[in-house]
Design a protein around this motif. Sequence first.
Motif, PDB file in Angstrom:
ATOM      1  N   ASN A  88       0.302  -1.467  -0.014  1.00  0.00           N
ATOM      2  CA  ASN A  88      -0.275   0.062  -0.062  1.00  0.00           C
ATOM      3  C   ASN A  88       1.473   1.341  -0.175  1.00  0.00           C
ATOM      4  OD1 ASN A  88      -2.279  -1.517   0.141  1.00  0.00           O
ATOM      5  ND2 ASN A  88      -2.713  -1.545   2.035  1.00  0.00           N
ATOM      6  N   MET A  89       2.168   1.422  -0.014  1.00  0.00           N
ATOM      7  CA  MET A  89       2.750   2.066  -0.048  1.00  0.00           C
ATOM      8  C   MET A  89       3.706   2.606  -1.361  1.00  0.00           C
ATOM      9  SD  MET A  89       6.265   3.704   1.105  1.00  0.00           S
ATOM     10  CE  MET A  89       7.279   3.063   1.279  1.00  0.00           C
ATOM     11  N   VAL A  90       3.692   3.691  -1.276  1.00  0.00           N
ATOM     12  CA  VAL A  90       4.063   4.194  -2.873  1.00  0.00           C
ATOM     13  C   VAL A  90       5.284   5.330  -2.217  1.00  0.00           C
ATOM     14  CG1 VAL A  90       3.628   4.920  -4.797  1.00  0.00           C
ATOM     15  CG2 VAL A  90       2.281   4.268  -4.240  1.00  0.00           C
ATOM     16  N   PHE A  91       6.674   5.006  -2.868  1.00  0.00           N
ATOM     17  CA  PHE A  91       7.541   5.789  -1.930  1.00  0.00           C
ATOM     18  C   PHE A  91       8.308   6.864  -3.271  1.00  0.00           C
ATOM     19  CE2 PHE A  91       9.375   1.677  -3.848  1.00  0.00           C
ATOM     20  CZ  PHE A  91       9.548   1.592  -4.608  1.00  0.00           C
ATOM     21  N   SER A  92       8.676   7.397  -3.504  1.00  0.00           N
ATOM     22  CA  SER A  92       9.712   8.758  -4.173  1.00  0.00           C
ATOM     23  C   SER A  92      10.636   7.968  -4.657  1.00  0.00           C
ATOM     24  CB  SER A  92       9.444   9.969  -3.527  1.00  0.00           C
ATOM     25  OG  SER A  92      10.525  11.223  -4.310  1.00  0.00           O
ATOM     26  N   HIS A  93      10.865   9.127  -5.935  1.00  0.00           N
ATOM     27  CA  HIS A  93      12.252   7.643  -6.219  1.00  0.00           C
ATOM     28  C   HIS A  93      13.900   8.775  -6.028  1.00  0.00           C
ATOM     29  CE1 HIS A  93      11.756  11.372  -9.441  1.00  0.00           C
ATOM     30  NE2 HIS A  93      13.032  11.764  -9.019  1.00  0.00           N
TER      31      HIS A  93
END
Length: 456
Positions: free
Chosen positions: A158-163
Motif C-alpha cells: 500500500n506504500m508508494v515511495f518517491s524516486h
Amino acid sequence: MKQKSKWIMTLIVSVVIFSCSKKQETPVEPEPEPEEEIAGAYRSNHGEVTGEPIRKTIGAEGGEITVPNSTLKLIVPPGAVDKDVNFSIQEVSYPAVENHADLMAKAGKTIAAGKSNISDGPPRSIASKVYRFLPEDVEFKKDVEIVLPYSENIDDKNMVFSHKSLRMVYQDKKGYWHMVKDAIASSLDWTVRVKTRHFSDWGALTDLFITNSGKQDLEKGESTVLELKFVPTAKDPNGNDDYLLEPPVNLEDIRVKEWRFWGTGREGTLSGGKSMAATYTAPASIGKKVLSIPIEVVVENSGTGGDISIRYWLYVLPEEYATFGWTSNSGHPVFLGDDGADVSGGDRIFINYRRRSSGLRLHIEAPDSHIGKKPFGEDVFVSMSFGSSDFYNASTYTACDSPELLYGKGEVFLFGEKNGLITGVIEGELRRKTPGSYYCYEAPKEFKAEFRYRKR
C-alpha cells in the motif's frame, strides 16, 4: 647387570629427549580469532539464486548484458577488462516470512544493542528485486555500470515511495549491506544506476518509507497509526568507502512538513501535522462500496530537487466485499462487490461478487456454510471471469481431448459467523480456459481471495 641397567636407562632418556624434540618441531596451528560483529549494522543471510542466469562473454572491447522485457542492464566499457570474462546476472530470492515487519523490528533492536543477529532477508525497504552479478573476483580497470529497474517491491504494497529517496545497495561476503554514493534514480524509466568496480548482490532501496502499526483494511470507526521511517547509515570501521546500512528509525519531526489526504479520498479524519506519526480514523458509517483512502506525507529534502512526497493507501471495508489476487502479481488485491454480494438464500453457498466498472466477477459455490475446509471438487467450485468468455478461470476444468471434469488443488475455508456476517478465504489453483476452445485449459495459477457476506 649394573652395566645392563645403565644401558637401558640411557636408552629411555634418549627416547624421551627425541620425542620432545619431535613435538617441538611440529607447528602448532593458531586458533582462528572469533569474527567481530559490527554493532548497529544491518546484516542478513545471503539469498538463493532463482531462475535462469543471463550470461555473456565480454572482452577488452567492452559490451552490455541486457535482460529481455526488462531495463536491467550491465554496461562494461572498453578497457574495463583486458581479457574475455564470462559475466552473469541472476535474480536472488529469500525465504518467505509470515510477518516480515515484526522480524525486522526485532532484528533492529538486537543489532542496535550490539547483539549478534543475522536476519533472513534484505533490508525491509528494498524497492527492487535483488540480483547477483558474477564473477565476484573480476578486476576491473574502469568502472562498470549497473542499471536496476525499481518498483514498489516493499513488503507493504500500500506504500508508494518517491524516486528521490532511492539509493543503490549491495551485500558483502559477510552479509552486511552497504549504500553506494552517487547512485542516480530516474522516474522516467523507473531505474537506479550506479558505477562500480566490484560485483555482489545488488538492489535498490528507499531510505524513507511509511509503516502502519494497525490494519490496512479497516472496519468503520477503526483507527490506525502511520509512522515515517528513515534508514540511517554509518561509516564502515573496516575502511570501506561505502556506508553501512543500519536498521530503520523514526524520522525527525523537524523534517516533516505535513500529513494530508491526497486526491479525492477524504472520508474519515487524519491528524498528524508536522510529526513523524499520523493517526487515521475511518468514518462511522459506510455504504456498499470499499473506500480507498490515499494519504500523503510531505518531507523536506535534505538535498536538492524539492520536497519528497510519500503516499500510503488505506481501505475501509463495507459489510459485504471480496478481494482477490494472483500470486504472480504485485500490488494490493483487487476489491469486488461494488453493490454488495449477490447471495442465494439457505445454507448452501452460491455467491457472486462484481466490480461494475470493469466487469470482473468472482463466483463461489459450496454445499454449506459450516466452519472449516471445503476442498475444490464436485460440490466446491470457484471461478473468476472478466467481461467476455475470453478471460474465464475456474477450479473445475477439462483436458483438451476429453470432456471429463477435473478438479484443481485448493479449498474454500470458512471462519464462521459473527453478527450475521460470514468470513472466508480461498487459496488454490485456477486454470484459464483457452480462448476459442471448448475443452482446453491453460496451466494453473495460484489464486487467493478473501470474502465476507451476510447470510440470507
